[in-house]
Motif scaffolding. Structure first.
Motif, PDB file in Angstrom:
ATOM      1  N   SER A 105      47.273  39.469  45.908  1.00 32.45           N
ATOM      2  CA  SER A 105      46.491  38.500  45.131  1.00 32.45           C
ATOM      3  C   SER A 105      47.004  37.082  45.329  1.00 32.45           C
ATOM      4  O   SER A 105      46.228  36.141  45.523  1.00 32.45           O
ATOM      5  CB  SER A 105      46.532  38.865  43.646  1.00 32.45           C
ATOM      6  N   LEU A 106      48.335  36.932  45.287  1.00 34.85           N
ATOM      7  CA  LEU A 106      48.907  35.593  45.471  1.00 34.85           C
ATOM      8  C   LEU A 106      48.756  35.125  46.915  1.00 34.85           C
ATOM      9  O   LEU A 106      48.508  33.937  47.167  1.00 34.85           O
ATOM     10  CB  LEU A 106      50.384  35.613  45.076  1.00 34.85           C
ATOM     11  N   GLY A 107      48.911  36.046  47.854  1.00 37.28           N
ATOM     12  CA  GLY A 107      48.771  35.671  49.256  1.00 37.28           C
ATOM     13  C   GLY A 107      47.368  35.194  49.590  1.00 37.28           C
ATOM     14  O   GLY A 107      47.180  34.178  50.267  1.00 37.28           O
ATOM     15  N   LYS A 108      46.371  35.922  49.088  1.00 40.46           N
ATOM     16  CA  LYS A 108      44.976  35.525  49.288  1.00 40.46           C
ATOM     17  C   LYS A 108      44.592  34.336  48.415  1.00 40.46           C
ATOM     18  O   LYS A 108      43.674  33.590  48.733  1.00 40.46           O
ATOM     19  CB  LYS A 108      44.051  36.703  48.974  1.00 40.46           C
ATOM     20  N   GLY A 109      45.288  34.219  47.270  1.00 40.65           N
ATOM     21  CA  GLY A 109      44.914  33.185  46.318  1.00 40.65           C
ATOM     22  C   GLY A 109      43.615  33.486  45.616  1.00 40.65           C
ATOM     23  O   GLY A 109      42.966  32.593  45.071  1.00 40.65           O
ATOM     24  N   ALA A 110      43.219  34.770  45.603  1.00 43.63           N
ATOM     25  CA  ALA A 110      41.946  35.164  44.999  1.00 43.63           C
ATOM     26  C   ALA A 110      42.043  36.596  44.523  1.00 43.63           C
ATOM     27  O   ALA A 110      42.821  37.400  45.050  1.00 43.63           O
ATOM     28  CB  ALA A 110      40.799  35.012  46.004  1.00 43.63           C
ATOM     29  N   GLY A 111      41.230  36.921  43.508  1.00 48.14           N
ATOM     30  CA  GLY A 111      41.207  38.279  42.995  1.00 48.14           C
ATOM     31  C   GLY A 111      40.110  38.435  41.966  1.00 48.14           C
ATOM     32  O   GLY A 111      39.515  37.446  41.516  1.00 48.14           O
ATOM     33  N   ASP A 112      39.829  39.689  41.593  1.00 42.29           N
ATOM     34  CA  ASP A 112      38.867  39.921  40.520  1.00 42.29           C
ATOM     35  C   ASP A 112      39.617  40.180  39.223  1.00 42.29           C
ATOM     36  O   ASP A 112      40.844  40.075  39.168  1.00 42.29           O
ATOM     37  CB  ASP A 112      37.897  41.051  40.884  1.00 42.29           C
ATOM     38  N   CYS A 113      38.904  40.515  38.162  1.00 46.53           N
ATOM     39  CA  CYS A 113      39.526  40.617  36.843  1.00 46.53           C
ATOM     40  C   CYS A 113      40.645  41.646  36.808  1.00 46.53           C
ATOM     41  O   CYS A 113      41.667  41.437  36.142  1.00 46.53           O
ATOM     42  CB  CYS A 113      38.469  40.919  35.781  1.00 46.53           C
ATOM     43  N   GLU A 114      40.482  42.753  37.526  1.00 52.07           N
ATOM     44  CA  GLU A 114      41.527  43.775  37.555  1.00 52.07           C
ATOM     45  C   GLU A 114      42.798  43.239  38.193  1.00 52.07           C
ATOM     46  O   GLU A 114      43.909  43.566  37.754  1.00 52.07           O
ATOM     47  CB  GLU A 114      41.026  45.006  38.315  1.00 52.07           C
ATOM     48  N   ASP A 115      42.653  42.428  39.220  1.00 48.82           N
ATOM     49  CA  ASP A 115      43.830  41.898  39.924  1.00 48.82           C
ATOM     50  C   ASP A 115      44.617  40.937  39.040  1.00 48.82           C
ATOM     51  O   ASP A 115      45.857  40.914  39.089  1.00 48.82           O
ATOM     52  CB  ASP A 115      43.398  41.203  41.218  1.00 48.82           C
ATOM     53  N   TYR A 116      43.925  40.143  38.241  1.00 45.25           N
ATOM     54  CA  TYR A 116      44.617  39.280  37.271  1.00 45.25           C
ATOM     55  C   TYR A 116      45.443  40.138  36.310  1.00 45.25           C
ATOM     56  O   TYR A 116      46.606  39.828  36.022  1.00 45.25           O
ATOM     57  CB  TYR A 116      43.618  38.465  36.453  1.00 45.25           C
ATOM     58  N   VAL A 117      44.822  41.207  35.796  1.00 43.46           N
ATOM     59  CA  VAL A 117      45.503  42.054  34.818  1.00 43.46           C
ATOM     60  C   VAL A 117      46.707  42.743  35.445  1.00 43.46           C
ATOM     61  O   VAL A 117      47.780  42.824  34.840  1.00 43.46           O
ATOM     62  CB  VAL A 117      44.515  43.075  34.226  1.00 43.46           C
ATOM     63  N   ILE A 118      46.555  43.234  36.658  1.00 46.86           N
ATOM     64  CA  ILE A 118      47.666  43.879  37.355  1.00 46.86           C
ATOM     65  C   ILE A 118      48.824  42.896  37.527  1.00 46.86           C
ATOM     66  O   ILE A 118      49.986  43.217  37.254  1.00 46.86           O
ATOM     67  CB  ILE A 118      47.199  44.426  38.719  1.00 46.86           C
ATOM     68  N   GLY A 119      48.518  41.690  37.975  1.00 44.62           N
ATOM     69  CA  GLY A 119      49.562  40.685  38.173  1.00 44.62           C
ATOM     70  C   GLY A 119      50.265  40.329  36.879  1.00 44.62           C
ATOM     71  O   GLY A 119      51.502  40.244  36.827  1.00 44.62           O
TER      72      GLY A 119
END
Length: 227
Positions: A105-119
């Motif tokens: 997620s950080l490498g791409k600099g993008a994510g969906d709602c699940e990726d925010y929660v995982i991070g």
């Protein structure tokens, strides 16, 4: 596809994958992080920009950290909302549903709602917040004004100071952390943590099958993050 049908399809897909999570999810655990490996991978996969984002995350984890858990929530929520741009898995990863690791997620600099929660979840664990105080919550989120609002399947991270407390909501849609009772734009559908799946506040037995969660943890371990 009509918006209501699209919502049901998305929600059912998410429910199918996420209900499986608890059968292979351990309880409270700390993280072992190989910072050198993470930094090397971020540079080789994502270049200077991705490496800088991962370095900022590692710096956040090294502290100094605020002693109060609520201050940690604010720190982590702000970091992820600032560091990752909201997007769709089909665009970011070329897949209809993909659970990204914090590195991805950080490498791409993008994510969906699940990726925010995982991070946010793994960052808070690494800061010492117990896993049993955190819960993944699936909601229906109302987007837009009264005349043009629609509902979308969405995920937030809930923080429960005590087991029966009203959760504080860490959300990628807004950066202000509010009690769930003040988020009238969100309608909870179900939530889950290491103890089980909860519908209408009642615990339900976990589903005894594998899920994307195992794949996520395996990828994290290969990248240098070991739960």
């Amino acid at each position: 596809m009509p918006s209501t049908r699209r919502f049901r399809v998305a929600l059912n897909l998410c429910r199918l994958g996420l209900l499986c999570l608890v059968c292979i999810w351990g309880g409270s655990f700390a993280l072992e992080i190989n910072a050198d490996k993470l930094q090397s991978l971020s540079a080789s996969r994502y270049g200077a920009k991705g490496a800088k984002a991962v370095a900022s995350w590692l710096q956040l984890l090294r502290g100094p950290l605020p002693p109060a858990e609520r201050d940690k929530l604010t720190l982590v929520n702000d970091f992820w909302n600032r560091s990752v741009m909201s997007g769709e898995d089909s665009v970011i990863w070329g897949q209809p549903d993909y659970w990204a690791t914090p590195l991805e997620s950080l490498g791409k600099g993008a994510g969906d709602c699940e990726d925010y929660v995982i991070g946010k979840y793994f960052t808070l664990l690494s800061m010492g917040v117990p896993a049993n105080k955190l819960r993944f919550i699936y909601v229906r989120a109302r987007i837009g004004g009264p005349a043009s609002s629609s509902q979308v399947a969405h995920m937030v991270l809930g923080y429960y100071e005590t087991p029966n407390a009203v959760p504080l909501v860490l959300d990628s849609l807004i950066s202000t952390i509010l009690p769930a009772t003040q988020r009238r734009d969100l309608t909870p559908v179900f939530s889950f943590n290491a103890d089980g799946v909860y519908v209408d506040g009642k615990p339900a037995a976990p589903v005894d099958r594998l899920s994307r969660w195992r794949d996520l943890l395996q990828r994290m371990e290969r990248e240098g993050i070991r739960p």
